[in-house]
Design an enzyme around this catalytic site. Structure first.
Site, short mmCIF file in Angstrom:
data_model
loop_
_atom_site.label_atom_id
_atom_site.label_comp_id
_atom_site.label_asym_id
_atom_site.label_seq_id
_atom_site.Cartn_x
_atom_site.Cartn_y
_atom_site.Cartn_z
CB CYS A 9 -0.96 0.00 1.18
SG CYS A 9 -2.07 -1.44 1.21
CG ASN B 124 -6.68 -0.76 1.37
OD1 ASN B 124 -5.97 -0.44 0.42
ND2 ASN B 124 -6.19 -1.16 2.53
CG HIS C 10 -3.08 3.36 2.10
ND1 HIS C 10 -3.58 2.95 0.88
CD2 HIS C 10 -3.26 2.30 2.95
CE1 HIS C 10 -4.03 1.71 0.99
NE2 HIS C 10 -3.84 1.30 2.23
#
Length: 329
Positions: A123, A286, A256
């Protein structure tokens, strides 16, 4: 002697691509119920802030999503693919072991003059890729770079694990960096701590024609939450200090997009109002390495992010990895 001219990398365009299939929390809850797993829109929203996600159909690849995002970023920048001399793709879900996803995208867009390779920092991948491309440009090794974060995370989810399968989505985002004599990417910091690998990992692999280990994403949610908030706070301050600015001078924070509670906690630690945090996790979930460029592209296209503003980009993910980059738009 002639004056030395500094070379900077300037962000001149962005683009994104989301699979057309939108799966709401209610849709997902109904599907999981057929597997004997109980969840609800309320349960997901209260814990994550996620309301929907985009899921790629079987057969749709990371390179396909990345190619479309790249084309849109090039169009936004007014740059022809022939001008691109570097492509860096951040992904944890490549099409193949090799060739790289970057090489596949390079062929798809006809960027015949470009070097191409992947980076893997989960990520945090887009921040790693952006910093890598910036280094190439600052060193005079490239003049125009495509930086792409692209994922089909639905491929590595255990759809019987309620704690993870509700959190993720698929998508791709891309930016174009060009060499400039005007400051663009002002500062960046990258970090890792491999001793924390077990709290977020997908520890399977293919060997001798067989899957070995656990091929699905596994996460210890509370441990990830605590670590993420602390490191995102610290790295934002590191990057701001290196750039010689106050955190209060940041116009937009784009962390993020993992969980809205993490985003809110980081903003509170940095004493930034929620109105200056770009949030897309409610719509995208996500998307790992794609989350930051997707959010950046949304905020550029809806007019929130304006030329000259300071934007802090942040990533944190499995590895464990984290990092941030401060960009003057």
């Amino acid at each position: 002697m002639s004056a030395v001219t500094s070379i900077w990398s300037k962000l001149v365009g962005s683009g994104s691509c989301l699979p057309p299939r939108v799966v709401s929390n209610d849709d997902l809850a109904a599907d999981l119920a057929t597997r004997g797993i109980e969840t609800s829109d309320q349960w997901i929203v209260e814990r994550t802030g996620i309301r929907q996600r985009h899921i790629a159909e079987r057969g749709v690849t990371t390179s396909q999503l990345g190619t479309e995002a790249a084309k849109r970023a090039l169009a936004d920048a007014g740059v022809d693919a022939s001008e691109v001399d570097l492509i860096v793709v951040a992904t944890s879900t490549p099409d193949f072991v090799f060739p790289s996803t970057a090489c596949l995208i390079q062929a798809n867009i006809g960027a015949t003059n470009a070097a191409a390779f992947d980076v893997q920092a989960v990520c945090t991948g887009f921040i790693y890729a952006l910093t890598t491309a910036d280094s190439f440009i600052r060193a005079g090794r490239a003049r125009c770079a495509l930086v792409i974060g692209a994922e089909v995370f639905s491929r590595i989810l255990d759809w019987s694990d309620r704690g993870t399968c509700v959190l993720f989505g698929d998508g791709a985002g891309a930016v174009v960096l060009k060499a400039s004599d005007e400051p663009g990417l002002l500062s960046a910091k990258l970090h890792s701590d491999g001793s924390q690998m077990k709290i977020l990992c997908a520890a399977g692999n293919v060997a001798y024609g067989e899957v070995t280990g656990d091929p699905f994403l596994r996460m210890e949610g509370q441990a990830v939450f605590k670590l993420a908030v602390n490191v995102l706070d610290k790295v934002a301050r590191e990057v701001s200090e290196e750039a010689g600015i106050s955190v209060a001078d940041i116009d937009w924070l784009i962390p993020h997009q993992a969980n809205v509670r993490i985003l809110n906690a980081v903003a509170r630690k940095l004493d930034l109002p929620s109105e200056r945090v770009v949030v897309t996790v409610d719509q995208h979930a996500n998307t790992s390495a794609a989350s930051v460029p997707l959010a950046l592209d949304v905020a550029r296209r809806d007019g929130r992010i304006k030329p000259g503003q300071l934007v802090m980009l942040q990533g944190v993910g499995g590895g464990f990895t984290w990092g941030a980059a401060l960009v003057r738009m």
